[in-house]
Design a protein around this motif. Sequence first.
Motif: not given
Lengths: 333, 333
Positions: A188-210
């Motif tokens: 398997t090989m993947g790409v991410a375009l946008s992060p997810c938010y873990v409910p307890q932290t409320g923070k994005p898992s990473f930041m990415l440019g447009d």
Amino acid sequence: MKKLMNVPNDVVDEMIEGYAAAYPQYVRICAENKRSVVSSKPVRPGKVGIVIGGGSGHEPAFMGLIGPGFADGAPVGNVFASPPPDPVLQVTKAVNGGAGVLYMYGNYAGDCMNFDMAAELAGMEGIRVETVLVTDDVASASKEEAHRRRGIAGGFLVFKAAGAAADKGYALDDVVRVAQKANASIRTMGVALSPCYVPQTGKPSFMLGDDEMEIGLGIHGEPGVKRGKLGTADEVADSLLSTITADMPLAAGDRVAVIVNGLGSTSQMELFIVFRRVARLLADLGVEIHRSFVGEFVTSLEMGGCSVSVMKLDDELAEMVDHPADTPLYVQK
Amino acid sequence: MKKLMNVPNDVVDEMIEGYAAAYPQYVRICAENKRSVVSSKPVRPGKVGIVIGGGSGHEPAFMGLIGPGFADGAPVGNVFASPPPDPVLQVTKAVNGGAGVLYMYGNYAGDCMNFDMAAELAGMEGIRVETVLVTDDVASASKEEAHRRRGIAGGFLVFKAAGAAADKGYALDDVVRVAQKANASIRTMGVALSPCYVPQTGKPSFMLGDDEMEIGLGIHGEPGVKRGKLGTADEVADSLLSTITADMPLAAGDRVAVIVNGLGSTSQMELFIVFRRVARLLADLGVEIHRSFVGEFVTSLEMGGCSVSVMKLDDELAEMVDHPADTPLYVQK
């Protein structure tokens, strides 16, 4: 972070409660542990018990895949965190039909530790447990260290193959053999375009440019192994498939199963556009697609992006991939 | 806007191509029109043909639901736009087994115009066509003007009920009766938390504050009928269900089917948390949930949010809801 939830600390328990209430014909929560979800039908005596699991946030994996032809039970951890040994043990006891139990989960340190402890405890109660780790993520280690790789979306077909073997009445050693072969045959090989938010932290898992994407992502909100410019769907598909075939060469006449897996927020439209290109590339190689799976199988909350998995099939694996399954979140006739 | 695509104008054709390549055992693209998707199996003589359709961007609706027990074909429009008459007509001819054809789609002006024209053209070729519009969206018109309501996620069960009736060999008039009863028995109410992006414009369909939600949304990226503060999952579920029961009262002993439908980017975790509350509220009313559907059934690209649908069941509708279905994106045993 905008989510439909109540208290962040309650999301997992409330999800399990809602899930069990939605599908009582398939699953129940063990009285002994509210994080232990098992088939609501009695164990078939002599059938190998299939236990899959890990953290939550990957739905439909793992608890969504309980039913004939797939798993018998799933211990559920916190979001992106391994379940502790107790829910694993309770599931093990509930699905034991006297023929032994197989644990399958992604290769992560926390899962290994907790499932191993549960296996030891189950052994003390006279239940034979075997384990097959899923290590399909090409991006996470070199070919020489393939045993160190993480388990991501390809786990879906490893679980399915072993679940089919158990459903057919194979003995534990044979179910283990099928699971190992399935895992050795998938990449398997993947790409991410946008992060997810873990409910307890409320923070994005990473930041990415447009105009950026993460390449070689995991399924726990972590960034990929490198960052690149977001290409077209065809360029992304080319890159994902060529990484896979560099690791597991394919030749004309080979037969494969293909998964294009959405990570959570990517539309089905996009997944089909990616699949279109993968199918063309495989056709150009003379490789036959035996069966396709396009949709959400192993997610990372609402992360954006997708992964491509290719499983090389022999007759036995093809039979397992084709075997019917009947679970709340995945049914195959 | 970040999407896995090539040229914006090609997204629909490439999606259809990828979809047909992924599921050749189920569907094929008509040679006469590349926007006409039909079952790859020959028409069963004497079976009423079921045609569902509308714009794309709603996957798995509509073309994802082609197969035994569900639809026979789906014309596919541009994103959020009705297909023109020609692909509808080609689908109609392909699925006609001599027993007439039923069109079902959401109540939107463009769809009504184009499907009506196709019905007229089909009639000139000797094919009897009947139409049942889906009007489940409580938010879109008052009870007195219920026939003006839009069709949203509840269409899934209206299509399923009629598809089951046709699969059982009901004559066209009886399939129409079942579809009308199904539509009259279902209500849907939804909320949006985040917009979607139409590929051609690249713009968000609406803007929302971090603590806001759109209430009474449609499925075309349009904003809801009002805007409110985002509440907890329980508050949202309470509000959605109470709007439904104000319009279609439920009493102890009633039997219902429930859909909690994700609009595209909302995690399954959240959908189950919403379902949990809906199930509790219905239990408090003494209403029995006969069958539940939690997942993505009618989406709006990658919009965030969900809708709740409740269908009141008599014995006949319960039988149709329970009838097996075997399609690429929805299988029920």
